[in-house]
Design a protein around this motif. Structure first.
Motif, PDB file in Angstrom:
ATOM      1  N   ILE A 110       0.860  -1.186   0.000  1.00 13.43           N
ATOM      2  CA  ILE A 110       0.000   0.000   0.000  1.00 13.43           C
ATOM      3  C   ILE A 110       0.891   1.228   0.000  1.00 13.43           C
ATOM      4  O   ILE A 110       2.070   1.153   0.372  1.00 13.43           O
ATOM      5  N   THR A 111       0.319   2.370  -0.378  1.00 13.95           N
ATOM      6  CA  THR A 111       1.131   3.581  -0.543  1.00 13.95           C
ATOM      7  C   THR A 111       0.869   4.647   0.515  1.00 13.95           C
ATOM      8  O   THR A 111       1.532   5.678   0.512  1.00 13.95           O
ATOM      9  N   HIS A 112      -0.098   4.421   1.395  1.00 15.55           N
ATOM     10  CA  HIS A 112      -0.466   5.410   2.418  1.00 15.55           C
ATOM     11  C   HIS A 112      -0.334   4.815   3.813  1.00 15.55           C
ATOM     12  O   HIS A 112      -0.516   3.621   4.004  1.00 15.55           O
ATOM     13  N   GLN A 113      -0.076   5.690   4.782  1.00 16.14           N
ATOM     14  CA  GLN A 113      -0.156   5.313   6.177  1.00 16.14           C
ATOM     15  C   GLN A 113      -1.594   5.552   6.651  1.00 16.14           C
ATOM     16  O   GLN A 113      -2.401   6.134   5.934  1.00 16.14           O
ATOM     17  N   VAL A 114      -1.917   5.073   7.857  1.00 17.05           N
ATOM     18  CA  VAL A 114      -3.296   5.104   8.341  1.00 17.05           C
ATOM     19  C   VAL A 114      -3.381   5.841   9.669  1.00 17.05           C
ATOM     20  O   VAL A 114      -2.558   5.642  10.556  1.00 17.05           O
ATOM     21  N   ILE A 115      -4.403   6.680   9.780  1.00 21.63           N
ATOM     22  CA  ILE A 115      -4.743   7.371  11.026  1.00 21.63           C
ATOM     23  C   ILE A 115      -6.068   6.804  11.514  1.00 21.63           C
ATOM     24  O   ILE A 115      -6.995   6.590  10.722  1.00 21.63           O
ATOM     25  N   TRP A 116      -6.169   6.598  12.823  1.00 20.79           N
ATOM     26  CA  TRP A 116      -7.412   6.115  13.433  1.00 20.79           C
ATOM     27  C   TRP A 116      -8.113   7.271  14.136  1.00 20.79           C
ATOM     28  O   TRP A 116      -7.478   8.083  14.815  1.00 20.79           O
ATOM     29  N   GLY A 117      -9.427   7.338  14.030  1.00 22.35           N
ATOM     30  CA  GLY A 117     -10.232   8.398  14.638  1.00 22.35           C
ATOM     31  C   GLY A 117     -10.306   8.355  16.156  1.00 22.35           C
ATOM     32  O   GLY A 117     -10.867   9.258  16.773  1.00 22.35           O
ATOM     33  N   GLY A 118      -9.752   7.345  16.775  1.00 24.59           N
ATOM     34  CA  GLY A 118      -9.667   7.299  18.237  1.00 24.59           C
ATOM     35  C   GLY A 118      -8.359   7.876  18.750  1.00 24.59           C
ATOM     36  O   GLY A 118      -8.201   8.114  19.948  1.00 24.59           O
ATOM     37  N   ASP A 119      -7.412   8.099  17.835  1.00 25.71           N
ATOM     38  CA  ASP A 119      -6.089   8.615  18.186  1.00 25.71           C
ATOM     39  C   ASP A 119      -5.567   9.425  16.999  1.00 25.71           C
ATOM     40  O   ASP A 119      -4.677   9.008  16.276  1.00 25.71           O
ATOM     41  N   TRP A 120      -6.146  10.599  16.796  1.00 26.33           N
ATOM     42  CA  TRP A 120      -5.886  11.405  15.603  1.00 26.33           C
ATOM     43  C   TRP A 120      -4.415  11.730  15.375  1.00 26.33           C
ATOM     44  O   TRP A 120      -3.981  11.857  14.234  1.00 26.33           O
ATOM     45  N   ASP A 121      -3.641  11.887  16.458  1.00 18.30           N
ATOM     46  CA  ASP A 121      -2.230  12.248  16.288  1.00 18.30           C
ATOM     47  C   ASP A 121      -1.309  11.035  16.356  1.00 18.30           C
ATOM     48  O   ASP A 121      -0.083  11.174  16.342  1.00 18.30           O
ATOM     49  N   SER A 122      -1.877   9.840  16.444  1.00 18.26           N
ATOM     50  CA  SER A 122      -1.122   8.579  16.413  1.00 18.26           C
ATOM     51  C   SER A 122      -0.046   8.501  17.486  1.00 18.26           C
ATOM     52  O   SER A 122       1.012   7.916  17.270  1.00 18.26           O
ATOM     53  N   ASP A 123      -0.335   9.073  18.671  1.00 14.93           N
ATOM     54  CA  ASP A 123       0.651   9.027  19.749  1.00 14.93           C
ATOM     55  C   ASP A 123       0.388   7.886  20.736  1.00 14.93           C
ATOM     56  O   ASP A 123       1.071   7.759  21.748  1.00 14.93           O
ATOM     57  N   GLY A 124      -0.635   7.061  20.445  1.00 14.57           N
ATOM     58  CA  GLY A 124      -0.951   5.944  21.314  1.00 14.57           C
ATOM     59  C   GLY A 124      -1.933   6.279  22.429  1.00 14.57           C
ATOM     60  O   GLY A 124      -2.352   5.404  23.166  1.00 14.57           O
ATOM     61  N   ARG A 125      -2.303   7.544  22.562  1.00 14.49           N
ATOM     62  CA  ARG A 125      -3.238   7.969  23.607  1.00 14.49           C
ATOM     63  C   ARG A 125      -4.568   8.340  22.975  1.00 14.49           C
ATOM     64  O   ARG A 125      -4.608   9.022  21.957  1.00 14.49           O
ATOM     65  N   THR A 126      -5.669   7.913  23.605  1.00 10.96           N
ATOM     66  CA  THR A 126      -6.987   8.230  23.068  1.00 10.96           C
ATOM     67  C   THR A 126      -7.682   9.347  23.832  1.00 10.96           C
ATOM     68  O   THR A 126      -8.562  10.008  23.285  1.00 10.96           O
ATOM     69  N   LEU A 127      -7.286   9.575  25.065  1.00  9.47           N
ATOM     70  CA  LEU A 127      -7.993  10.555  25.888  1.00  9.47           C
ATOM     71  C   LEU A 127      -7.516  11.990  25.684  1.00  9.47           C
ATOM     72  O   LEU A 127      -8.051  12.910  26.301  1.00  9.47           O
ATOM     73  N   ASP A 128      -6.536  12.186  24.801  1.00  7.01           N
ATOM     74  CA  ASP A 128      -6.044  13.543  24.549  1.00  7.01           C
ATOM     75  C   ASP A 128      -6.752  14.207  23.357  1.00  7.01           C
ATOM     76  O   ASP A 128      -6.283  15.194  22.827  1.00  7.01           O
ATOM     77  N   HIS A 129      -7.901  13.679  22.975  1.00  4.43           N
ATOM     78  CA  HIS A 129      -8.680  14.231  21.865  1.00  4.43           C
ATOM     79  C   HIS A 129     -10.112  14.482  22.330  1.00  4.43           C
ATOM     80  O   HIS A 129     -10.702  13.636  23.000  1.00  4.43           O
ATOM     81  N   LYS A 130     -10.663  15.621  21.976  1.00  9.01           N
ATOM     82  CA  LYS A 130     -12.044  15.909  22.384  1.00  9.01           C
ATOM     83  C   LYS A 130     -13.045  15.176  21.506  1.00  9.01           C
ATOM     84  O   LYS A 130     -14.128  14.812  21.959  1.00  9.01           O
ATOM     85  N   PHE A 131     -12.713  14.929  20.237  1.00 13.50           N
ATOM     86  CA  PHE A 131     -13.601  14.202  19.333  1.00 13.50           C
ATOM     87  C   PHE A 131     -12.967  12.860  19.011  1.00 13.50           C
ATOM     88  O   PHE A 131     -11.930  12.790  18.372  1.00 13.50           O
ATOM     89  N   ARG A 132     -13.610  11.800  19.491  1.00 14.03           N
ATOM     90  CA  ARG A 132     -13.109  10.455  19.232  1.00 14.03           C
ATOM     91  C   ARG A 132     -14.127   9.730  18.351  1.00 14.03           C
ATOM     92  O   ARG A 132     -15.296   9.627  18.689  1.00 14.03           O
ATOM     93  N   ASP A 133     -13.630   9.238  17.229  1.00 16.39           N
ATOM     94  CA  ASP A 133     -14.472   8.569  16.235  1.00 16.39           C
ATOM     95  C   ASP A 133     -13.923   7.156  16.047  1.00 16.39           C
ATOM     96  O   ASP A 133     -13.157   6.887  15.131  1.00 16.39           O
ATOM     97  N   TYR A 134     -14.309   6.248  16.939  1.00 18.01           N
ATOM     98  CA  TYR A 134     -13.712   4.913  17.005  1.00 18.01           C
ATOM     99  C   TYR A 134     -13.857   4.078  15.731  1.00 18.01           C
ATOM    100  O   TYR A 134     -12.952   3.306  15.416  1.00 18.01           O
ATOM    101  N   PRO A 135     -14.929   4.184  14.950  1.00 19.99           N
ATOM    102  CA  PRO A 135     -15.002   3.383  13.718  1.00 19.99           C
ATOM    103  C   PRO A 135     -14.225   3.986  12.537  1.00 19.99           C
ATOM    104  O   PRO A 135     -14.097   3.347  11.503  1.00 19.99           O
ATOM    105  N   HIS A 136     -13.701   5.199  12.683  1.00 20.36           N
ATOM    106  CA  HIS A 136     -13.137   5.958  11.558  1.00 20.36           C
ATOM    107  C   HIS A 136     -11.630   5.728  11.379  1.00 20.36           C
ATOM    108  O   HIS A 136     -10.863   5.797  12.323  1.00 20.36           O
TER     109      HIS A 136
END
Length: 147
Positions: A110-136
């Protein structure tokens, strides 16, 4: 081995080739559903109105064709559905998606990396985001994995 429902397969066919590669690999190991790929103007603005997105048409990666974003989550045979309240299951599923995508990216499949909506900045933490979109999940050209 698992397989996609006709609805999941139809949604996958609206997505970028990288999503097809990732999802076709992942379905060999995990049962999951694809809820949405490409989103038109009405569906995107409804997602905003329903609190499921923060971006109006045409700013979401769901609005590109093929879609650079996909909404998906674990499927539980005993429920014959996804358990929308089981956020831990969504997080575990996200881990599988991210590991699969990273392996395929490193292999050059594949040619792209992936971002998850539960961790928008990909730092491994989910609680540092006000909008969490777990299926995204989104494809990105950014180096989010520091490779």
């Amino acid at each position: 081995m698992y397989s996609f429902s006709s609805n999941s397969y139809e949604e996958l066919m609206t997505c970028h080739r990288d999503w097809m590669v990732i999802c076709l690999e992942l379905i060999n190991f995990i049962d999951f559903s694809i809820f949405e790929g490409h989103r038109g103007e009405y569906a995107q603005n409804k997602a905003v109105a329903d609190g499921k997105s923060e971006l109006r048409w045409p700013l979401s990666k769901h609005n590109q064709y093929p879609s650079m974003a996909i909404d998906m989550g674990p499927y539980f045979a005993e429920l014959k559905n996804t358990d929308w309240n089981d956020l831990s299951a969504f997080a575990a599923f996200a881990g599988a998606v991210l590991v699969t995508a990273k392996r395929l990216y490193i292999a050059g499949d594949i040619t792209h990396q992936v971002i998850w909506g539960g961790d928008w900045d990909s730092d491994g933490r989910t609680l540092d985001h006000k909008f969490r979109d777990y299926p995204h999940f989104e494809l990105t050209e950014e180096n989010v994995w520091n490779l």
